[in-house]
Design a protein around this motif. Structure first.
Motif, PDB file in Angstrom:
ATOM      1  N   VAL A  32       0.773  -1.322   0.108  1.00 57.33           N
ATOM      2  CA  VAL A  32      -0.044   0.026   0.035  1.00 57.33           C
ATOM      3  C   VAL A  32       1.090   1.281  -0.012  1.00 57.33           C
ATOM      4  O   VAL A  32       1.846   1.372   0.854  1.00 57.33           O
ATOM      5  N   GLU A  33       0.739   2.162  -0.998  1.00 54.78           N
ATOM      6  CA  GLU A  33       1.272   3.380  -1.118  1.00 54.78           C
ATOM      7  C   GLU A  33       1.032   4.624  -0.019  1.00 54.78           C
ATOM      8  O   GLU A  33       1.619   5.295   0.390  1.00 54.78           O
ATOM      9  N   ASP A  34      -0.537   4.496  -0.138  1.00 56.17           N
ATOM     10  CA  ASP A  34      -1.244   5.711   0.421  1.00 56.17           C
ATOM     11  C   ASP A  34      -2.669   5.433   0.872  1.00 56.17           C
ATOM     12  O   ASP A  34      -3.002   4.422   0.260  1.00 56.17           O
ATOM     13  N   VAL A  35      -3.029   5.787   1.835  1.00 57.56           N
ATOM     14  CA  VAL A  35      -4.706   5.697   2.118  1.00 57.56           C
ATOM     15  C   VAL A  35      -5.362   6.805   2.779  1.00 57.56           C
ATOM     16  O   VAL A  35      -4.465   7.721   3.550  1.00 57.56           O
ATOM     17  N   GLN A  36      -6.604   7.313   2.267  1.00 57.04           N
ATOM     18  CA  GLN A  36      -7.297   8.104   2.982  1.00 57.04           C
ATOM     19  C   GLN A  36      -8.742   7.748   3.479  1.00 57.04           C
ATOM     20  O   GLN A  36      -9.287   7.004   2.950  1.00 57.04           O
ATOM     21  N   LEU A  37      -8.805   7.639   4.740  1.00 57.80           N
ATOM     22  CA  LEU A  37     -10.150   7.362   5.595  1.00 57.80           C
ATOM     23  C   LEU A  37     -10.956   8.403   5.677  1.00 57.80           C
ATOM     24  O   LEU A  37     -10.691   9.445   6.058  1.00 57.80           O
ATOM     25  N   ASN A  38     -12.311   8.307   5.143  1.00 58.21           N
ATOM     26  CA  ASN A  38     -13.177   9.518   5.466  1.00 58.21           C
ATOM     27  C   ASN A  38     -14.201   8.515   6.622  1.00 58.21           C
ATOM     28  O   ASN A  38     -15.130   7.918   6.367  1.00 58.21           O
ATOM     29  N   PHE A  39     -14.083   9.332   7.730  1.00 56.94           N
ATOM     30  CA  PHE A  39     -14.804   8.927   8.979  1.00 56.94           C
ATOM     31  C   PHE A  39     -16.371   9.230   8.781  1.00 56.94           C
ATOM     32  O   PHE A  39     -17.101   8.260   9.118  1.00 56.94           O
ATOM     33  N   GLY A  40     -16.708  10.369   8.268  1.00 61.22           N
ATOM     34  CA  GLY A  40     -18.048  10.674   8.657  1.00 61.22           C
ATOM     35  C   GLY A  40     -18.699   9.860   7.222  1.00 61.22           C
ATOM     36  O   GLY A  40     -19.863   9.306   7.463  1.00 61.22           O
ATOM     37  N   ALA A  41     -18.321   9.420   6.128  1.00 59.49           N
ATOM     38  CA  ALA A  41     -18.729   8.681   5.010  1.00 59.49           C
ATOM     39  C   ALA A  41     -18.528   7.322   5.254  1.00 59.49           C
ATOM     40  O   ALA A  41     -19.248   6.440   4.503  1.00 59.49           O
ATOM     41  N   SER A  42     -17.808   6.914   6.227  1.00 62.78           N
ATOM     42  CA  SER A  42     -17.402   5.515   6.525  1.00 62.78           C
ATOM     43  C   SER A  42     -16.781   4.750   4.945  1.00 62.78           C
ATOM     44  O   SER A  42     -17.281   3.958   4.524  1.00 62.78           O
ATOM     45  N   LYS A  43     -15.993   5.638   4.409  1.00 57.55           N
ATOM     46  CA  LYS A  43     -15.231   5.173   3.133  1.00 57.55           C
ATOM     47  C   LYS A  43     -13.859   5.344   3.294  1.00 57.55           C
ATOM     48  O   LYS A  43     -13.226   5.833   4.050  1.00 57.55           O
ATOM     49  N   ILE A  44     -13.163   4.282   2.506  1.00 54.49           N
ATOM     50  CA  ILE A  44     -11.593   4.461   2.502  1.00 54.49           C
ATOM     51  C   ILE A  44     -11.017   4.222   1.085  1.00 54.49           C
ATOM     52  O   ILE A  44     -11.506   3.682   0.252  1.00 54.49           O
ATOM     53  N   THR A  45     -10.178   5.207   0.816  1.00 50.19           N
ATOM     54  CA  THR A  45      -9.536   5.170  -0.650  1.00 50.19           C
ATOM     55  C   THR A  45      -7.986   4.434  -0.203  1.00 50.19           C
ATOM     56  O   THR A  45      -7.285   4.976   0.316  1.00 50.19           O
ATOM     57  N   VAL A  46      -7.789   3.494  -0.804  1.00 48.99           N
ATOM     58  CA  VAL A  46      -6.459   2.751  -0.993  1.00 48.99           C
ATOM     59  C   VAL A  46      -5.805   2.865  -2.116  1.00 48.99           C
ATOM     60  O   VAL A  46      -6.179   2.687  -3.442  1.00 48.99           O
ATOM     61  N   HIS A  47      -4.570   3.516  -2.317  1.00 45.30           N
ATOM     62  CA  HIS A  47      -3.695   3.575  -3.501  1.00 45.30           C
ATOM     63  C   HIS A  47      -2.450   2.395  -3.122  1.00 45.30           C
ATOM     64  O   HIS A  47      -1.748   2.356  -2.327  1.00 45.30           O
TER      65      HIS A  47
END
Length: 703
Positions: A32-47
Motif C-alpha cells: 500500500v502506497e497511501d490511504v485516506q479514510l473518510n470517517f463521516g462517510a465510512s469510506k476508505i481510498t487505498v492507493h
C-alpha cells in the motif's frame, strides 16, 4: 504511471480513534502506497495493492467489514442486543450486581466477591484490554490505553468493584457512541437508496429489466406511473408530472414532456414515459451528489482541524497530570499512596478526549446530510462554517433575484415606422443573438404574429448591442450608450428613456446610423418570494445584501428598491463583478456570491462562499460553487445560512460542554469527591450529550 486506486465502503467503524488506528494498520501493508479514510462517510481510498481480506485483517481489532464502493450494501441490521460487545456488557453488568450483593453479605475482601468482580472485568473488558495492552507496548496513547491503565491500576490498589463498574460504563459508552454515529451517517445512506438498482429498458422489440450498471447511453428506458426513474435522461415520448424532491428539494411536481431532462431517483407520478439515457450510472446527478456529500465530510472544517491538533497534545498531557496527581502528594506531602493513585486513575478516566474529538465531525456530518436531503449541496465542513459567519450576501440579478425570463413591456415607434415594424426589424436582428433580451423580443414578435424580415451581415457590438442589414439598410439595436455614439438623442427621447428606466425596465433603442426609429422596453420579472427572502436574510443577521448587475443604473436601482436590498451596483462587466466581490471581502470579511454558476464563475470562485442556483443537471454549477441549491429556488438560501449558523452554535456548545465537564470533574479531586465510576459517567455523559446535541441539526427546517 497509472494510479492503482480503489475505494471501499466500511461497516463497523465505531470511533475516531479506531479510524486512525485502522488507517495506520493499512498504511503498514507493504504493497500500500497511501490511504485516506473518510470517517463521516465510512469510506476508505487505498492507493496500491491490498486484498479485502488484508483490509479486514487491518480492522479486525474493531470488527470492521470492507466492501467495494460499487457494491450495493444490504444493510446488516443486527439487533442492538445481539452485538457481541453489547452482550458481554450485559453479562458484565449482571456480574457487577451479583458482586455488590456478595460484598454486602460476605464483605468486599471475600475471595468469592473479588472473583465475581474479576470475572466481570475480564468478560466486559476483554477486547478493551487486548487493544489497550497492545497500544501500550507500541506507545500509542489513545482512549483504550488510558482505560486499560486505569482499570489495571484499580485492581492493583484493590478497587475491584469500581474497576468492574468502569469496564461496564466504558462498554456502554462505546455502544451508545456507535449507535448515535450510525444515526448521523444514516442521512447519507438514505441518499444512496434514492435511485433504483434496476431499470426497464426497451431494445428493439424486447423489453427487459436489467441492473443499472448494464444500461448504456442512448438506451430507451420505460417508466410507468408510480415508478422511480433509474437513470438521468431526456424524455423522448409521453408527458408526466415528476416529483423531483429527492434531488432538488422542490415540493411541487414538475411537468415534463419531449426534450425535457429527468433525473435518477425522481418519481414519475402520472403518465408513461420513454426516456433516452444520457449518463452512465456513475455520472448521474444523484451519484454526483452522493460523491460530493461524502467528499464534503472528508474536508475538515477549521474547528475540526484545531480540535484534532489539540487532542494530539491533550492526551499525553492528561497522562502526565494523572502521574503527578498520583505521585506528588504521597512523595512530598505525606499523602496516602492508595488514595492518590486512585485519584490519578480518576484523572486518567475523566481526561479521555472522546467527547472533544467527536464534537465537530458529528455536527458537520449531520448538517451536510440534512442539507443534501433538502436539495442543498454543501461541499465541505469548511464551507458550512464560513456560511455560518457570513456578513454580506451579493446576488447576480438575472435568474437569481428575477425570473430570468424578460418580457417586452413597451414598444414606442418614431418617424416613419410603426410599432409592429420596430418589433419585426428588432426580431430579425436578434434572431442571431444568444442574449436573454433577444429571446424576449423574438417571443413578443411571435405572440403578435409580426411579419418576419430577413437580416443579413449580423454583427455583435460587445456590451452595447448589434447591427445587421435589412432591405439594404443597416439597422442598429442596443443600449442608449450605443446610440449616443451614432446619432444625438433629443431631450424629449432622453426623458422617455429615463422614465422607463426608473420603472426598472431595460431600454433598447432601434434605428439607423442617422435616425432613432423606436424604443423597446423589456422588464425581467422579480421572483415572487425574493423580497421576503431578503427580509429573512436581514433577520438572520446578514448586515448587507448587494445586487451586482450588468443592467443600467436606473433599472438596477428600481429592482433593488423593490426587493429591499442594501445596495445595488449596476452596469458591471464580469470583471467588475469580480472586483466588487474583492472590495466587499476587504471591507466586510465573509462574503457570499449567489449566481447561476456559469456566467458568474469568477465571482463565485472569489467570494468566501460561492452559491450556485439550479444545480440539478448543470455540471458547471455543481463543480464551480462551494454550495449548490439544486432547485432553482432562492428560498433555500435563508435555510442554508440558518443551518450553518446553528451548526456553528452546536459545535461551540459541544466543545465548551466537553471541556467544562472535564474541568468540573477534575476540580472534584481537591475535596476528594471524584470516584472512578463518577469520572467515567462524566466522560460518557459528555460524549452522549455532544452527539445528541449534534443530532438536533437533523430537525432544522426552512425558516
Amino acid at each position: 504511471m497509472e494510479d492503482n486506486r480503489n475505494v471501499y465502503r466500511l461497516q463497523g467503524l465505531s470511533c475516531t480513534n479506531c479510524a486512525a488506528k485502522f488507517e495506520k494498520n493499512i498504511r503498514d501493508i507493504q504493497t500500500v502506497e497511501d490511504v485516506q479514510l473518510n470517517f463521516g462517510a465510512s469510506k476508505i481510498t487505498v492507493h496500491g495493492e491490498a486484498t479485502i481480506d488484508q483490509l479486514e485483517q487491518a480492522g479486525s481489532f474493531d470488527g470492521i467489514k470492507v466492501y467495494p464502493e460499487r457494491q450495493r450494501l444490504v444493510e446488516n441490521k443486527e439487533s442492538f442486543w445481539k452485538k457481541r460487545g453489547n452482550v458481554t456488557a450485559i453479562i458484565s453488568l449482571l456480574l457487577i450486581i451479583v458482586g455488590y450483593i456478595l460484598s454486602f453479605q460476605l464483605g468486599e475482601e471475600n475471595p468469592f466477591t473479588i472473583g465475581v468482580f474479576l470475572l466481570s472485568i475480564l468478560i466486559g473488558g476483554f477486547d478493551l484490554f487486548k487493544t489497550g495492552l497492545k497500544n501500550l507496548t507500541q506507545h500509542q496513547f489513545d482512549m483504550k490505553t488510558l482505560m486499560t491503565i486505569a482499570i489495571i491500576g484499580a485492581v492493583v490498589i484493590g478497587e475491584w468493584g469500581e474497576g468492574a463498574v468502569v469496564v461496564f460504563l466504558f462498554a456502554l459508552s462505546e455502544a451508545l457512541e456507535g449507535y448515535s454515529m450510525d444515526k448521523a451517517r444514516q442521512s447519507i445512506r438514505s441518499l444512496m437508496d434514492i435511485a433504483p438498482n434496476r431499470a426497464t429498458i426497451k431494445r428493439g422489440n424486447e423489453t427487459m429489466e436489467i441492473d443499472v450498471e448494464d444500461v448504456h447511453i442512448n438506451d430507451i428506458m420505460l417508466i410507468k406511473p408510480g415508478q422511480k426513474i433509474a437513470m438521468d435522461g431526456e424524455v423522448v415520448k409521453g408527458q408526466s408530472s415528476i416529483n423531483q424532491a429527492a434531488i432538488t428539494g422542490e415540493s411541487i411536481p414538475v411537468y415534463k414532456e419531449n426534450g425535457d431532462e429527468v433525473f435518477a431517483g425522481t418519481l414519475n407520478e402520472e403518465g408513461v414515459l420513454e426516456v433516452r439515457v444520457t449518463k452512465n450510472v456513475e455520472d448521474t446527478t444523484i451519484a454526483k451528489i452522493i460523491h460530493l456529500v461524502e467528499e464534503a465530510q472528508e474536508e475538515r472544517a477549521h474547528s475540526q482541524q484545531f480540535i484534532e491538533r489539540f487532542a494530539k497534545y491533550y492526551t499525553p498531557a492528561i497522562m502526565f497530570i494523572a502521574l503527578l496527581v498520583a505521585v506528588i502528594p504521597p512523595l512530598f506531602f505525606g499523602g496516602i499512596w492508595s488514595e492518590w493513585v486512585y485519584n490519578g486513575l480518576a484523572v486518567l478516566v475523566v481526561g479521555c478526549p472522546c467527547a472533544l474529538v467527536i464534537s465537530t465531525p458529528v455536527a458537520i456530518v449531520t448538517a451536510i446530510g440534512n442539507a443534501a436531503r433538502k436539495g442543498v449541496l454543501i461541499k465541505g465542513g469548511v464551507h458550512l462554517e464560513e456560511t455560518g459567519r457570513l456578513k454580506v450576501v451579493a446576488f447576480d440579478k438575472t435568474g437569481t433575484l428575477t425570473e430570468g425570463k424578460p418580457e417586452v413591456t413597451d414598444v414606442l415607434a418614431f418617424s416613419n415606422m410603426n410599432g409592429k415594424e420596430i418589433l419585426g426589424h428588432s426580431a430579425a436582428i436578434e434572431a442571431f443573438s444568444q442574449h436573454p433580451l433577444a429571446s424576449a423580443i423574438i417571443r413578443k414578435a411571435e405572440q403578435e404574429h409580426i411579419e418576419t424580415y430577413t437580416a443579413e451581415s449580423f454583427q455583435s457590438i460587445t456590451g452595447k448591442g448589434a447591427k445587421a442589414i435589412i432591405n439594404r439598410i443597416v439597422y442598429f439595436i442596443g443600449s442608449p450608450t450605443l446610440f449616443d455614439e451614432l446619432t444625438p438623442i433629443s431631450n424629449n427621447r432622453e426623458k422617455q428613456i429615463k422614465e422607463l428606466q426608473k420603472q426598472g425596465k431595460t431600454v433598447m433603442l432601434v434605428g439607423t446610423q442617422d435616425e432613432l426609429k423606436g424604443i423597446i422596453a423589456v422588464a425581467d420579472q422579480v421572483r415572487a418570494g425574493s423580497p421576503s427572502i431578503i427580509q429573512k436574510l436581514h433577520r438572520l443577521g446578514i448586515e448587507k445584501t448587494v445586487m451586482l448587475t450588468g443592467d443600467n443604473e436606473a433599472t438596477g436601482k428600481a429592482i433593488g428598491n423593490q426587493l429591499g436590498l442594501t445596495e445595488t451596483k449596476a452596469e458591471l462587466l464580469p470583471q467588475d463583478k469580480l472586483n466588487s466581490i474583492k472590495m466587499l471581502r476587504e471591507k466586510h470579511g465573509n462574503v457570499a456570491m449567489v449566481g447561476d454558476g456559469v456566467n458568474d464563475a469568477p465571482a463565485l470562485a472569489t467570494a468566501t462562499v460561492g452559491i450556485a442556483m439550479g444545480g440539478a443537471g448543470t455540471d458547471a454549477a455543481i463543480e464551480t460553487a462551494d454550495i449548490s441549491l439544486m432547485a432553482d429556488e432562492l428560498e433555500k438560501l435563508p435555510y442554508t445560512i440558518s443551518l450553518s449558523r446553528k451548526t456553528l452554535k452546536v459545535i461551540k456548545q459541544n466543545v465548551t460542554f466537553a471541556l467544562a465537564l472535564k474541568v468540573i470533574a477534575l476540580l472534584l479531586i481537591i475535596p476528594g469527591w471524584l470516584t472512578l465510576w463518577l469520572a467515567i459517567i462524566a466522560d460518557m455523559g459528555a460524549t452522549l450529550i455532544v452527539v445528541l446535541n449534534s443530532l438536533r441539526l437533523m430537525k432544522t427546517n426552512y425558516e
